[in-house]
Design a protein around this motif. Structure first.
Motif, short mmCIF file in Angstrom:
data_model
loop_
_atom_site.label_atom_id
_atom_site.label_comp_id
_atom_site.label_asym_id
_atom_site.label_seq_id
_atom_site.Cartn_x
_atom_site.Cartn_y
_atom_site.Cartn_z
N ILE A 197 73.29 4.74 -6.65
CA ILE A 197 72.67 3.41 -6.59
C ILE A 197 71.27 3.51 -5.98
CG2 ILE A 197 72.84 1.14 -5.49
CD1 ILE A 197 75.89 1.42 -5.68
N GLU A 198 71.14 4.35 -4.95
CA GLU A 198 69.85 4.55 -4.29
C GLU A 198 68.89 5.42 -5.12
OE1 GLU A 198 70.04 2.05 -1.78
OE2 GLU A 198 68.73 3.52 -0.81
N GLU A 199 69.45 6.13 -6.13
CA GLU A 199 68.67 7.04 -6.97
C GLU A 199 68.00 8.13 -6.14
OE1 GLU A 199 67.57 3.84 -10.53
OE2 GLU A 199 65.98 4.68 -9.29
N ASN A 200 68.78 8.63 -5.18
CA ASN A 200 68.28 9.70 -4.29
C ASN A 200 68.82 11.03 -4.82
OD1 ASN A 200 68.00 11.61 -2.14
ND2 ASN A 200 67.68 9.89 -0.75
N ASP A 201 67.96 11.79 -5.54
CA ASP A 201 68.40 13.02 -6.19
C ASP A 201 68.87 14.08 -5.19
OD1 ASP A 201 65.93 12.86 -8.86
OD2 ASP A 201 67.94 12.02 -8.70
N LEU A 202 68.22 14.17 -4.03
CA LEU A 202 68.62 15.16 -3.03
C LEU A 202 70.03 14.89 -2.54
CD1 LEU A 202 68.12 17.52 -1.15
CD2 LEU A 202 67.07 15.94 0.47
N PHE A 203 70.30 13.62 -2.20
CA PHE A 203 71.64 13.26 -1.76
C PHE A 203 72.67 13.53 -2.86
CE2 PHE A 203 69.77 12.09 1.89
CZ PHE A 203 70.10 10.91 2.53
N ILE A 204 72.30 13.18 -4.10
CA ILE A 204 73.24 13.36 -5.22
C ILE A 204 73.57 14.84 -5.39
CG2 ILE A 204 73.51 13.18 -7.73
CD1 ILE A 204 71.71 10.65 -7.56
N ALA A 205 72.55 15.71 -5.35
CA ALA A 205 72.78 17.15 -5.53
C ALA A 205 73.63 17.72 -4.41
CB ALA A 205 71.45 17.88 -5.60
N ALA A 206 73.31 17.37 -3.16
CA ALA A 206 74.05 17.91 -2.02
C ALA A 206 75.50 17.44 -2.01
CB ALA A 206 73.37 17.51 -0.72
N ILE A 207 75.72 16.16 -2.26
CA ILE A 207 77.09 15.62 -2.25
C ILE A 207 77.89 16.18 -3.43
CG2 ILE A 207 78.46 13.51 -2.45
CD1 ILE A 207 76.09 12.08 -1.03
N THR A 208 77.26 16.32 -4.58
CA THR A 208 77.94 16.90 -5.75
C THR A 208 78.39 18.32 -5.44
OG1 THR A 208 76.61 15.55 -7.26
CG2 THR A 208 77.71 17.47 -8.19
#
Length: 599
Positions: A197-208
């Protein structure tokens, strides 16, 4: 500035490293010039000091500490509570970066107490996260979860979605570290949804990446592979080599499980190159481990051996750091308990003094009570100190015992022997040696955290160790292990590899110098309520001339084993012992331990 979160490294890495070295240097120089031009001890100077210390946190934390001491002093004199709280938090960040978690925790708690006075919820939220990180480092998972849940609640109430994502991720990682993977997955899924939702790619990559690890632990390898590929692609797009290297190593390991050795090799080589760029030792070790298995499958034995050597060297450096961290953690726990005990005793003392003023009419009685309490306090303090010293001795002895079992000389001598067999084209012998060596090192590492294993397992480890040493000495070494029929080896519990130092001494100082080889006889018997070991060899023995020299060489292994037996005696209230005896030809060791049964 938030303190770095060690357990969620990927997620917050970008918040910890300055975005440009040159720009960072200009900012530091600019702040220093401003401080030179503003010598008045007011809140403006305190604010500049805090900002400069923030910029120096990762480049020169030692230089920043005096700046924070001055900022704290100014804030107190000017009654600037927020400045004092921010100064203590920044001081905590500096100590955390320097590896002193005790001082860091103390500074964070001071800052938290001040934040409550001024009702600064954003500051409270960040401090809850910092304190949770310290408890996570100490493996005090319940306390870490308590602080992270408070951090989550505060973030949600404030509508701070970035902090909410961090809190969810930290909670998930705690659950994964404690093998509650289903809960960990549920929190990571929530964090991933908010990150999208935030469109934060760094967060998405790390959490994935973390989510893939959880699914792998749940044996859902197809799902894990899909997520790792997604994380690696995102990390490559962002040029985040930390996440990309980790994901590629994990992809390589999963392809090994699928027997796809070509793809495993491709991903491991790419991960290795990235890991070297960022100097990530642990990930380099993982890459070499994958490559070793690939080379072994492809029958490239010299390359497999070389890769395995590099994996062992890098892994050992990581293991040593983990053991040092474990000792530091135990020392920190002891210091914190001691500080708490001192604080509690100080409160009692002050209360006694106050009561003494209030009831002066019965002064004699009060003096009597105080005398008794002082005596009791001294006695309790001595008991606590003895307990803490004993716990520290346990931790130190456990680490030394592991180091003696994983003797670096033994490891590299063994690897060189394997290399020698390969150079002689004796592939069968090299393979046999490598299998035995791998099994022994794996068993030692698996048992490193165990206080007791079955006698049956311990005998197998001793035999495996002697087989390996026998191969190195061209089968000069013969051994025999016998046991009383009254003993049930799968029911008797013993400390792991308690005999290893004595067997090593028999081999190296008794049989190796002897012409024609020799024998080691190991006998295990029940002696009342004790278990008796006898290790006897027919080697060269200890002559009068070399006895003092051999005593020095043997003292390290004997000292470790003696410490282990002292600890067992203390815990079990027994009289275990070691007795060394010279023979006309050879040497004899008798060891007694309490007979411990599993059922």
């Amino acid at each position: 500035m938030h303190q770095p979160n060690k357990i969620a490294f990927f997620l917050f890495f970008i918040l910890l490293i300055p975005f440009g070295v040159q720009a960072q240097g200009h900012e530091v120089d600019s702040l220093k010039n401003e401080l030179k031009g503003h010598s008045t001890m007011d809140t403006i100077r305190a604010g500049l000091l805090i900002e400069l210390a923030n910029k120096l946190t990762y480049s020169d934390p030692n230089e920043a500490i005096p700046l924070m001491e001055e900022a704290i002093s100014i804030s107190k004199k000017t009654d600037w509570t927020l400045g004092e709280a921010l100064s203590h938090r920044q001081m905590g960040n500096l100590h955390y970066v320097l590896g002193d978690n005790i001082k860091a925790l103390d500074e964070y708690q001071k800052a938290l107490a001040l934040s409550h006075k001024i009702t600064d919820r954003q500051l409270q939220s960040s401090l809850l996260s910092n304190i949770g990180n310290i408890h996570a480092d100490l493996k005090e998972y319940d306390l870490a979860l308590e602080n992270y849940h408070s951090y989550l609640t505060t973030s949600q109430e404030m509508g701070n979605r970035a902090d909410e994502i961090k809190a969810l991720s930290n909670i998930a990682i705690i659950y994964n570290d404690t093998e509650r993977f289903e809960k960990g997955v549920s929190y990571l899924e929530k964090a991933l949804s908010l990150s999208k939702i935030e469109e934060n790619d760094l967060f998405i990559a790390a959490i994935t990446n973390n989510l893939a690890l959880a699914y792998k632990k749940l044996d859902e390898n197809e799902k894990a592979l899909s997520l790792y590929l997604e994380a690696a692609e995102l990390a490559e797009q962002m040029n985040n080599k930390y996440i990309e290297a980790s994901a590629l190593n994990s992809i390589g390991k999963i392809y090994l499980l699928f027997n796809d050795y070509d793809l495993a090799e491709t991903n491991a080589n790419k991960a290795l190159a990235l890991s070297k760029e960022i100097d990530a030792v642990e990930w380099q070790s993982d890459s070499w481990e994958v490559l070793s298995e690939v080379y072994e499958h492809n029958r490239k034995l010299p390359e497999a051996l070389d890769a395995f050597k590099k994996h062992v060297q890098l892994r050992d450096s990581v293991v040593n750091e983990e053991k040092k961290s474990e000792l530091t953690r135990k020392e920190m726990q002891f210091k914190m308990e001691r500080q708490q005990a001192v604080a509690q005793e100080e409160i009692k003392r002050q209360q006694l003094v106050k009561n003494g003023y209030l009831i002066g009419a019965i002064l004699l009685l009060i003096f009597s009570i105080m005398g008794y309490l002082l005596y009791k306090r001294r006695r309790d303090a001595l008991e606590k100190r003895k307990l803490a010293e004993f716990n520290a001795k346990v931790a130190e002895t456990e680490l030394k015992a592991l180091r003696s079992q994983m003797n670096p000389h033994f490891i590299f001598n063994s690897l060189n022997s394997i290399s020698d067999f390969i150079s002689k084209n004796d592939i069968e012998q090299a393979d046999d040696y490598l299998v035995k060596f791998s099994k022994l090192t794996r068993s030692i590492l698996e048992n490193s955290e165990k206080k007791w294993i079955t006698l049956e397992e311990d005998i197998e480890l001793m035999k495996l160790y002697m087989q390996i040493e026998g191969l190195r000495f061209d089968n000069k070494l013969k051994y025999h292990v016998s046991m009383d029929n009254s003993l049930e080896p799968d029911n008797v519990l013993v400390p792991p590899l308690i005999l290893q130092p004595f067997i090593e001494n028999s081999i190296w100082h008794g049989i190796a110098p002897k012409k024609g080889g020799g024998n080691i006889d190991i006998r295990i018997a029940k002696d009342g309520t004790m278990l008796k070991y006898i290790v006897e060899d027919d080697g060269v023995g200890r002559s009068v001339q070399n006895r003092e020299e051999k005593k020095t060489k043997d003292s390290y292994g004997i000292k470790i084993t003696s410490s282990r037996i002292d600890i067992i005696n203390h815990l079990k209230n027994t009289k275990g012992s070691i007795e060394l005896m010279d023979k006309a030809e050879g040497f004899r060791v008798e060891i007694k331990l309490p007979l411990e049964l599993q059922f």
